[in-house]
Scaffold this active site. Structure first.
Site, PDB file in Angstrom:
ATOM      1  N   GLY A  60      42.751  43.055  25.810  1.00  0.00           N
ATOM      2  CA  GLY A  60      41.908  42.281  24.892  1.00  0.00           C
ATOM      3  C   GLY A  60      42.557  41.080  24.218  1.00  0.00           C
ATOM      4  N   TRP A  62      43.132  37.985  25.330  1.00  0.00           N
ATOM      5  CA  TRP A  62      42.362  36.732  25.512  1.00  0.00           C
ATOM      6  C   TRP A  62      41.059  36.804  24.721  1.00  0.00           C
ATOM      7  CZ3 TRP A  62      42.326  33.771  30.792  1.00  0.00           C
ATOM      8  CH2 TRP A  62      43.650  33.456  31.156  1.00  0.00           C
ATOM      9  N   ASP A  80      36.048  44.577  32.040  1.00  0.00           N
ATOM     10  CA  ASP A  80      37.251  45.041  32.752  1.00  0.00           C
ATOM     11  C   ASP A  80      36.936  46.394  33.358  1.00  0.00           C
ATOM     12  OD1 ASP A  80      40.495  44.141  32.374  1.00  0.00           O
ATOM     13  OD2 ASP A  80      40.104  46.116  33.243  1.00  0.00           O
ATOM     14  N   ASP A  96      34.119  47.867  37.591  1.00  0.00           N
ATOM     15  CA  ASP A  96      34.861  47.105  38.596  1.00  0.00           C
ATOM     16  C   ASP A  96      34.034  45.886  38.997  1.00  0.00           C
ATOM     17  OD1 ASP A  96      36.016  46.074  40.910  1.00  0.00           O
ATOM     18  OD2 ASP A  96      36.687  48.043  41.578  1.00  0.00           O
ATOM     19  N   ASP A 121      41.484  36.402  33.818  1.00  0.00           N
ATOM     20  CA  ASP A 121      42.909  36.716  33.948  1.00  0.00           C
ATOM     21  C   ASP A 121      43.060  37.896  34.908  1.00  0.00           C
ATOM     22  OD1 ASP A 121      45.580  36.321  33.290  1.00  0.00           O
ATOM     23  OD2 ASP A 121      45.520  37.591  31.502  1.00  0.00           O
ATOM     24  N   LYS A 161      42.999  32.743  36.800  1.00  0.00           N
ATOM     25  CA  LYS A 161      44.349  33.014  37.307  1.00  0.00           C
ATOM     26  C   LYS A 161      44.326  33.061  38.824  1.00  0.00           C
ATOM     27  CE  LYS A 161      46.555  37.037  36.280  1.00  0.00           C
ATOM     28  NZ  LYS A 161      47.405  37.641  35.242  1.00  0.00           N
TER      29      LYS A 161
HETATM   30  C1  LIG Z   1      46.675  40.671  33.236  1.00  0.00           C
HETATM   31  S1  LIG Z   1      45.460  41.820  32.784  1.00  0.00           S
HETATM   32  C2  LIG Z   1      44.469  40.947  31.647  1.00  0.00           C
HETATM   33  C3  LIG Z   1      45.074  40.782  30.294  1.00  0.00           C
HETATM   34  C4  LIG Z   1      44.106  40.181  29.295  1.00  0.00           C
HETATM   35  N1  LIG Z   1      43.772  38.802  29.625  1.00  0.00           N
HETATM   36  C5  LIG Z   1      44.659  40.195  27.892  1.00  0.00           C
HETATM   37  O1  LIG Z   1      44.913  39.136  27.349  1.00  0.00           O
HETATM   38  O2  LIG Z   1      44.817  41.277  27.338  1.00  0.00           O
HETATM   39  C6  LIG Z   1      44.446  41.856  34.218  1.00  0.00           C
HETATM   40  C7  LIG Z   1      43.219  42.744  34.079  1.00  0.00           C
HETATM   41  O3  LIG Z   1      42.388  42.555  35.222  1.00  0.00           O
HETATM   42  C8  LIG Z   1      41.688  43.762  35.392  1.00  0.00           C
HETATM   43  N2  LIG Z   1      41.100  43.837  36.728  1.00  0.00           N
HETATM   44  C9  LIG Z   1      41.738  43.746  37.912  1.00  0.00           C
HETATM   45  N3  LIG Z   1      40.887  43.916  38.916  1.00  0.00           N
HETATM   46  C10 LIG Z   1      39.664  44.115  38.355  1.00  0.00           C
HETATM   47  C11 LIG Z   1      38.373  44.359  38.883  1.00  0.00           C
HETATM   48  N4  LIG Z   1      38.160  44.457  40.196  1.00  0.00           N
HETATM   49  N5  LIG Z   1      37.348  44.503  38.020  1.00  0.00           N
HETATM   50  C12 LIG Z   1      37.551  44.430  36.690  1.00  0.00           C
HETATM   51  N6  LIG Z   1      38.759  44.208  36.134  1.00  0.00           N
HETATM   52  C13 LIG Z   1      39.804  44.052  36.954  1.00  0.00           C
HETATM   53  C14 LIG Z   1      42.758  44.828  35.177  1.00  0.00           C
HETATM   54  O4  LIG Z   1      42.174  46.082  34.885  1.00  0.00           O
HETATM   55  C15 LIG Z   1      43.544  44.239  34.012  1.00  0.00           C
HETATM   56  O5  LIG Z   1      43.138  44.760  32.785  1.00  0.00           O
END
Ligand SMILES: C[S@@+](CC[C@H](N)C(=O)[O-])C[C@H]1O[C@@H](n2cnc3c(N)ncnc32)[C@H](O)[C@@H]1O
Length: 206
Positions: A60, A62, A80, A96, A121, A161
């Site tokens: 959370g 961002w 997420d 997802d 992200d 990203k």
């Molecule tokens: C680097 S983290 C994000 C950090 C966030 N921006 C923050 O500031 O706290 C990447 C996120 O992408 C989510 N993610 C990856 N693949 C996903 C998908 N198919 N559907 C939903 N979320 C996904 C992961 O669960 C993870 O929480």
């Protein structure tokens, strides 16, 4: 490098990391918050009253930054596949993003509102095998772009990203067909060793 060696290196780096310490002091849920803050400092993408869609939002960081900048007149929708503790000013959907049902629900949540800014992200769980990880990562970028083209107001922006590697150049071309401006950002808070970088696409053509 063996899995245990790379994870102990990760832990060491994590605890020595100034951004991790800073996030704890400043009350941010992740060090990632500083990536968005740096981009915000330079590009001023978040403004009072905006509606923002945050993809891959957990834990959370961002969303915290976005909610702060858009203020009470604005709104953040976040999603997420992991759980996320509630945040003031943020509506959250767990699921997802690769599943059609989740994609559709998010579209529903945006309603007729029109989104000013999409931030993603998202990153897949890295297996360490680039032949597997890169297509997965690029697929998430494609989905984020697809979502952005459905919800953004003309003139809106997308911050996403990406990972350098196969598929990077053709996706970049794709982005250019939807946005008038496309810039690359690699904030200091993004580890230089990491292949991640961010595209900031501005002025959605609608
Ligand atoms: C680097 S983290 C994000 C950090 C966030 N921006 C923050 O500031 O706290 C990447 C996120 O992408 C989510 N993610 C990856 N693949 C996903 C998908 N198919 N559907 C939903 N979320 C996904 C992961 O669960 C993870 O929480």
């Amino acid at each position: 490098m063996s899995r245990s060696k790379s994870s102990s290196r990760w832990l060491r780096e994590h605890f020595d990391d100034p951004y991790v310490k800073k996030a704890q002091q400043d009350g941010y849920r992740s060090r990632a918050a500083y990536k968005l803050l740096e981009i915000q400092e330079k590009d001023r993408i978040l403004k009072q009253g905006m509606t923002v869609l945050d993809l891959g939002a957990a834990p959370g960081g961002w969303s915290q930054v976005a909610a702060r900048y858009v203020g009470d007149a604005g709104h953040v929708i976040a999603s997420d596949r992991l759980e996320m503790d509630p945040l003031y000013g943020v509506d959250f959907l767990q699921g997802d993003f690769c599943e059609e049902e989740v994609f559709a629900k998010l579209l529903q949540m945006t309603g007729n509102r029109g989104i000013d800014l999409v931030i993603s992200d998202m990153a897949p769980n890295m297996s360490g095998n680039r032949a597997v990880d890169q297509p997965r990562a690029m697929y998430l970028v494609e989905l984020a772009l697809d979502m952005a083209t459905r919800v953004l107001k003309p003139g809106g922006s997308l911050l996403v990203k990406v990972f350098q590697g196969e598929g990077f150049d053709s996706l970049r071309k794709d982005m250019h067909t939807h946005f008038r401006q496309l810039q690359t950002r690699k904030p200091d808070a993004s580890r230089s060793r990491s292949a991640e970088t961010y595209w900031l696409a501005k002025d959605y053509m609608g």
